[in-house]
Design a protein around this motif. Structure first.
Motif, PDB file in Angstrom:
ATOM      1  N   LYS A  73      19.864  56.848  15.818  1.00 59.20           N
ATOM      2  CA  LYS A  73      19.766  57.930  17.031  1.00 59.20           C
ATOM      3  C   LYS A  73      18.505  58.913  17.077  1.00 59.20           C
ATOM      4  N   GLU A  90      23.009  62.883  23.932  1.00 62.79           N
ATOM      5  CA  GLU A  90      23.657  61.929  23.070  1.00 62.79           C
ATOM      6  C   GLU A  90      24.639  62.434  22.040  1.00 62.79           C
ATOM      7  N   LYS A 222      13.359  56.704  22.869  1.00 65.11           N
ATOM      8  CA  LYS A 222      14.242  58.022  22.989  1.00 65.11           C
ATOM      9  C   LYS A 222      13.450  59.561  22.703  1.00 65.11           C
TER      10      LYS A 222
END
Length: 291
Positions: A73, A90, A222
């Protein structure tokens, strides 16, 4: 770029430790054994395995799992192996992952504490020739369990502005460093892929072998705001993947193209150079195989 640090990114620090099952033999220990250590699988160059690695395996599994999620992530930050820059949006999901991992860690640590002495005794029984020294170097249960810790912190980056440096320059340096880190992490994953048997031995790959490349695209999408050229890297990988067979094995000329892609992406500087070219309009295939 200040909004990148203030709004888009949050730092997550996570520290998970276990105790080492190894201890060094002192001169006194060796003298007490007659001047030499016994031949045993539990002894390597004076390092004594006083507790089996399998005993803490469950704790290590929890650690690897949560670090793998953070790595997917975000990117490592501040030159630390334990600090990750992640998307602020997130963060709730990430914090849940950490809470779940910590709960699992506590369960496994409690199980280790309950079974510690039995695991130790089984280890001694498996290495009878080294029983004397293993028992003399035993780490008591309370000390061992106290070394098994799990902690995490969440914070933001507040750059220190040096004399003669503007705030914008300070922020830009940090963001640029994170962009470089993103490229380095992608390259590291591709280097592992290149060394895997399908590439290094078989010279043909199945569709599963494309997963690291697809994961790299998702990660870069992202975090594309870290460096303008990241869009070029996404296009580079995406365009080549689209040209490959979408089912069955990838071999022959298709494999050659895929292998060349992974070779380029596995080198940070080559990846940066290729990404910039694609960003400037050069077709992906011409970047990999210049006309």
């Amino acid at each position: 770029m200040q909004d990148v640090l203030n709004e888009k990114l949050t730092l997550v620090s996570i520290n998970i430790s276990t105790f080492s099952g190894y201890r060094r033999a002192t001169r006194e220990h060796i003298a007490a054994l007659g001047g030499s250590l016994p031949a045993s699988a539990a002894i390597t160059e004076g390092s004594i395995k006083v507790f089996p690695c399998d005993g803490t395996k469950a704790l290590q599994t929890v650690r690897r799992g949560v670090f793998r999620k953070l790595q997917a992530k975000g990117v490592k930050a501040l030159g630390s192996q334990n600090v990750f820059a992640v998307l602020t949006d997130e963060l709730p999901e990430i914090e849940k992952d950490i809470i779940d991992a910590q709960a699992e860690y506590v369960v496994e640590r409690n199980a280790l504490e309950a079974n510690y002495d039995q695991i130790f005794d089984d280890h001694v029984a498996a290495n009878p020739e080294a029983e004397t020294i293993i028992r003399s170097l035993k780490v008591d249960r309370a000390t061992a369990i106290a070394k098994c810790r799990f902690s995490s912190d969440v914070f933001r980056i507040a750059p220190f502005i040096r004399e003669g440096q503007s705030e914008e320059e300070g922020v830009e340096g940090i963001v640029r460093g994170l962009g470089r880190q993103l490229y380095e992490e992608i390259a590291s994953e591709m280097e592992k892929l290149l060394k895997s048997d399908p590439f290094a031995v078989n010279h043909k790959v199945g569709q599963k072998s494309l997963r690291p490349l697809k994961a790299a695209i998702q990660k870069m999408k992202k975090l594309s705001f870290l460096d303008p050229s990241v869009e070029g890297a996404i296009t580079l990988i995406g365009d080549i993947l689209k040209a490959l067979p979408q089912e069955g094995y990838i071999q022959g000329q298709s494999f050659v193209a895929l292998e060349r892609l992974v070779e380029v992406v596995s080198d940070t500087d080559q990846l940066l150079n290729a990404a910039s070219k694609v960003k400037n309009g050069v077709p992906a295939c011409d970047v990999l195989f210049p006309p």
